[in-house]
Every structure is written in C-alpha cells, then in structure tokens.
Design a protein around this motif. Structure first.
Motif, PDB file in Angstrom:
ATOM      1  N   GLU A 232      12.691  34.339  -6.825  1.00 23.96           N
ATOM      2  CA  GLU A 232      11.438  34.972  -6.463  1.00 23.96           C
ATOM      3  C   GLU A 232      10.246  34.197  -7.038  1.00 23.96           C
ATOM      4  O   GLU A 232      10.333  33.610  -8.119  1.00 23.96           O
TER       5      GLU A 232
ATOM      6  N   GLN B  18      16.870  32.475 -10.484  1.00 26.93           N
ATOM      7  CA  GLN B  18      15.906  33.435  -9.961  1.00 26.93           C
ATOM      8  C   GLN B  18      15.029  32.721  -8.933  1.00 26.93           C
ATOM      9  O   GLN B  18      14.367  31.742  -9.243  1.00 26.93           O
TER      10      GLN B  18
ATOM     11  N   ASP C 110      24.522  40.458 -11.051  1.00 26.10           N
ATOM     12  CA  ASP C 110      23.790  39.351 -10.443  1.00 26.10           C
ATOM     13  C   ASP C 110      24.638  38.079 -10.533  1.00 26.10           C
ATOM     14  O   ASP C 110      24.904  37.582 -11.622  1.00 26.10           O
TER      15      ASP C 110
ATOM     16  N   LYS D 279      14.646  42.061  -6.730  1.00 23.56           N
ATOM     17  CA  LYS D 279      14.380  40.624  -6.815  1.00 23.56           C
ATOM     18  C   LYS D 279      14.285  39.979  -5.440  1.00 23.56           C
ATOM     19  O   LYS D 279      14.106  38.763  -5.336  1.00 23.56           O
ATOM     20  N   ASP D 280      14.416  40.765  -4.389  1.00 21.30           N
ATOM     21  CA  ASP D 280      14.418  40.217  -3.032  1.00 21.30           C
ATOM     22  C   ASP D 280      13.147  40.550  -2.260  1.00 21.30           C
ATOM     23  O   ASP D 280      13.103  40.388  -1.042  1.00 21.30           O
TER      24      ASP D 280
ATOM     25  N   SER E 248      23.774  35.293  -8.734  1.00 17.79           N
ATOM     26  CA  SER E 248      22.955  34.189  -8.221  1.00 17.79           C
ATOM     27  C   SER E 248      22.882  33.067  -9.243  1.00 17.79           C
ATOM     28  O   SER E 248      23.062  33.272 -10.453  1.00 17.79           O
TER      29      SER E 248
END
Length: 539
Positions: free
Chosen positions: A461, A459, A454, A534-535, A456
């Motif tokens: 979401e 987070q 990950d 998570k998408d 990113s």
C-alpha cells in the motif's frame, strides 16, 4: 499522408443498444463521433464497418455525415475478435487488458481494415471507437503530425483517455496484422521473447497533456452509465459541446461526482466449499459455514443488475463457484437476464471431464484459474494439496474444447498469488503462460483486514492513506444472500442488507452512503474492517 478513419462496430453485440441506436442528447454516439471527426484537418474520409443487423441504423447516419459504410457482412463468429471483445469488457484504461489488448483493439478486423486501405488508396488508417462521441479533432491532428514527423514508425498512439483520440496504423502494419490474425495492442505489450522499453517512451507515442493521460475517466458513450455521467457534466454546454476540447471536458468530469444507482461490478459468492486449502484463503484459517446460493437469490441479483447495461458479474468468493451443483444454470440465468460480462474464479479441482467441457461451453468471458506454481511441490505448499496435474489437465481440456468449438471465449487466465514460498517460480511462470495463452495475472495475497495470517512478501500500500477505490464501483453478495461492502468482510461483520429484503440499488446508494462519507472525509478508522485493511489502494 492520406488517412482514412475506421470506425468498427464488429465488437458490439446483437440485440443490445449500440453506437448507432443509443442516444446522447438526441443523437446516436456514432453521429457525434463522425461529426467531431469531420472537424479534423488530417482525416480524408471516415468509413464504418458493421454487421448486416446494424446496417439499417448505420446507413442514415453515415449518409448525413458524408461518411461511408463498407458493405456489411452477415453476423458470424470471429474467434479472435470475440476474444478481444471479452478482454476489453474487463478493462477500463486504454491499455493493460487481457490478451495484451488496448482500447483501440475493440472491433479491429485486419482483413476489413486492409480492404478500406485499398478502396481509399490511403497510406494509413486512424482507428476510432464508434462510440467516441467526444473525440477531440485537435488530438487527432496532433497524432497525425507526430506520425508524419516519425515516418519510420508504423503505429502511432497517445496516452489520452479512452474516447478522446485514436491510433494510427500505416499500411504495412495493417497488412501484417491482417495476415497474422492479430490486433495492434500486442505491439505495446510485454513479450518475453522480444524485450523492449516501454512504448510510451518511444517515438511511437505522441505527447498529450498530463491530465488527459492520467485521468481515470472514460469519454466513450458506450453505455447508459457513461452517457448519464457525461450528459450531467455537460448539460450547460448547449450548442457548444460539439466543439468543446478534451481538457475542458476533463475539468467538467472532474467537477461532477459520479452518482450511479448500481455498482459497475458485483462479486457473487456461490458456495464456501473448496477442494484446496490455499495459505492465502480464509477457508484455511477460519470455520465458515453458509448454505449454497439458491437459484432464486441469483435470479434476483441478475434481474436487478441487468438494469445497468455495463454490469460485470464475478462468480468468486471464498469457495470455488464451479462446485455449486447448479453452477451452469446460474451462469445461463445471468446471461439470459441480460448480463453481458460474466467471469468466474476457480481452482478447477474436483471436476470430471464433462464438467470441464460444460464450463467451456458457457457464456463466460473469463475463467480465472488459481495456478500459483510451476512445480507440484510448490503447488502443494501454496494450495494445501497435490493438485497441479489435475488443474493443468483441466486447463488443457478447457483450451481444447474452446478451440474445437472455434470460439474466442471464455478467456482462460492463469492467476499466480505471490508469496515467499513460490516467488522463485514467478518469472518463469509468467513468461510461460503469456506465450501459451496471452493471459497471465500476478496478484498479491491479502490478510482480509487482519482476519487471516499475512503471507505477502511486502507491504504494497502507498505511504499515504486515501479513500478506498472499490467502494465506488464494486459490491459483494455472499452465498447466504447477505450483502457486504467488499470481499474483505467474508464473515459479514458489517452486513449492509440481504437479497430479497433489500434492493441492490438501495444498498448501493443509501446503505453505503455513511461508509463513503467516512472514506471521503478520511475517517475510515470509524469502520472496523476499513481501519485494518491493507487493500484499500487496489482497483
């Protein structure tokens, strides 16, 4: 004010059903639109703009509805309008499209609209989609009243869902847009050199009921999927639908589950080969070996998907589609099968100048280019190679080729995948590309349900999990023909079938039924990839 309603069909393609030839409850959508507009107190007259090849179907409708049709032109390329049309094929909401477009930009042509103002001696025009057969005359009149209360505003709109209302443009603005060859949606978009507050909080925005502004539904009758959905939801309103108001229509659609035989969008992977090694891509973290997609598999996919007249095909996946040796043939095959909306995602690396020029000549709506940096150093950090100059040269050649051919498409859309390593360049990157092309997309990297690291920044979401949106509208076909529920499953761990053995319709309806039931019931933990995804909140 004297207001003329303008219904432009210039964006509706030749050789396909359109607002004058489709049928909803036995009548053309254009007829429904004109009839419901006729109930508005504030519209003085309705005028249709169409091409010569549409005129034979349009004239009987406008005559019956006591409307008017501008003398039609022979169909010809209009690069700006064609670009706007391509952008709107990839948008579902009323605003937020590529090229800074809104729903009411479809078919807008400044000079022809200016001509209507002069002939009608009108003070303003109300732009109405010709397929807006459920347009609400009360919303139209409320918008006119709002405009009359704010004479200083040249553009008045509302956040009503597509197909329920319109947008009002006063004469000075129409003249300005006609002179500049632009479209009204640009006035509602973010512009780096003209900071402003969000127009929905300005006097130009007329209030509507919250439900009408926030619904994901469309109310246009511009494809068979829409017509079937709305016809099913309103089947009991015999003799009443013509007068049914927007909020009741919304309640009916909310209570009617979507039941589509085919996905709206299909992601088709052509190859797993890729020149770059992005830090956010599975190709950098896993050994993936699959043969390139065959032309036979592609043809099977396109023939099935063409049964949906609003189908969108995205040539993407974990590899770079343009590296497929038969890429051009595959795109043309999709177009010839009847697919109107085709996009490709690419790094534009490893291509010679002739390949780039061929790409610009293909019947594509969008070429999405991975360009996650401004500097060569940052590009190498993100993409795993020193390729920024090569990619930028390819973009320049694409733009030149498109302009030399006087075409509005394909739209060239730089895409920035946001990570810690390139965050410092993001704002300048975005403003630069908006000024240059009117298109720029910032995306967040995914971890493919925990299958890759990950990278990113945070987070994204929401705090409360809900059912996945993508499984209701999107399907993925890998280059070996295996069908998976979404791009997260790049290793086909939960394959649903294979092209050639199973039909897309069978997979979409029966094959995904258990997955959809689990998500609807909050039981996504039963699905291994869904459990770690998570998408799930992304459209």
């Amino acid at each position: 004010m004297k207001i003329a309603a303008v219904l432009s069909m210039l964006h509706e393609p030749q050789g396909r059903p359109d607002s004058a030839t489709r049928r909803f409850r036995g009548e053309a959508p254009l007829a429904w639109t004109l009839y419901r507009l006729g109930r508005s107190r504030g519209i003085a007259e309705s005028v249709v703009i169409c091409w010569e090849d549409q005129a034979d179907a349009v004239r009987p409708i406008v005559d019956e509805m006591k409307a008017r049709c501008l003398p039609p032109w022979p169909r010809c390329p209009l690069p700006h309008l064609d670009g706007v049309s391509a952008a709107r094929r990839w948008a579902d909401g009323w605003r937020g499209g590529l090229l800074e477009t809104c729903e009411f930009d479809r078919g807008f042509h400044g000079p022809r609209t200016k001509e209507i103002l002069a002939e009608s001696e009108a003070d303003a025009v109300m732009l109405i989609d010709p397929s807006a057969g459920l347009v609400d005359p009360d919303l139209i009149d409320a918008l006119i009243e709002h405009a009359e209360a704010h004479p200083e505003v040249d553009l008045c709109f509302s956040q009503a869902a597509p197909g329920l209302s319109g947008v009002l443009l006063r004469k000075p603005l129409v003249e300005q847009l006609a002179a500049g060859g632009s479209h009204p949606g640009t006035l509602l978009a973010y512009r780096p050199d003209l900071p402003m507050r969000d127009p929905i909080s300005a006097p130009s925005c007329a209030p509507v009921a919250t439900g009408l502004a926030r619904t994901p539904h469309r109310f246009t009758l511009d494809c068979e999927r829409q017509i079937d959905r709305i016809a099913g939801a309103t089947v009991h309103l015999n003799g009443q639908l013509i007068r049914t108001e927007a909020e009741q229509l919304l309640r009916l659609l909310d209570a009617t589950p979507a039941a589509c035989a085919l996905p709206r969008e299909l992601v088709l992977e052509l190859t797993v080969r890729r020149v770059s090694r992005p830090i956010f891509s599975p190709v950098s973290h896993a050994k993936i070996e699959r043969a390139d997609l065959t032309l036979e598999i592609a043809k099977t996919v396109f023939e099935e998907m063409a049964a949906a007249d609003d189908a969108r095909i995205v040539l993407a996946g974990i590899g770079d589609p343009v590296l497929h040796p038969e890429f051009s043939a595959i795109v043309r095959c999709a177009h010839e099968a009847g697919i109107a909306a085709i996009a490709v995602e690419s790094d534009l690396l490893g291509l010679d100048p002739e390949q780039i020029e061929r790409l610009a000549d293909l019947p594509l709506d969008v070429v999405s280019v991975n360009l996650p940096a401004i500097s060569a150093k940052t590009y190498q950090t993100i993409m795993g190679m020193d390729g920024l100059k090569q990619a930028m040269d390819a973009v320049a050649r694409l733009i030149h080729r498109r302009q030399s051919g006087a075409r509005g498409a394909p739209l060239i859309v730089p895409t920035f995948v946001k990570a810690a390593e390139n965050l410092a360049e993001m704002e300048a990157w975005y403003d630069r590309w908006l000024r240059c092309l009117g298109c720029a997309v910032i995306a967040g990297p995914g971890d493919f349900a925990g299958q890759v690291p990950d990278v990113s920044l945070a987070q994204m979401e929401p705090p409360r999990r809900r059912g996945c949106l993508r499984i209701e509208r999107r399907l993925t076909v890998l280059c070996d023909g295996q069908v998976v529920s979404c791009e997260q499953d790049f290793l086909a761990r939960a394959a649903l079938g294979r092209i050639g053995r199973n039909s897309i319709e069978g997979i979409w309806t029966a094959g995904m039924a258990a997955l959809r039931r689990d998500h609807a019931g909050g039981r996504w933990q039963r699905q291994a990839l869904c459990r770690a995804c998570k998408d799930w909140h992304r459209p």
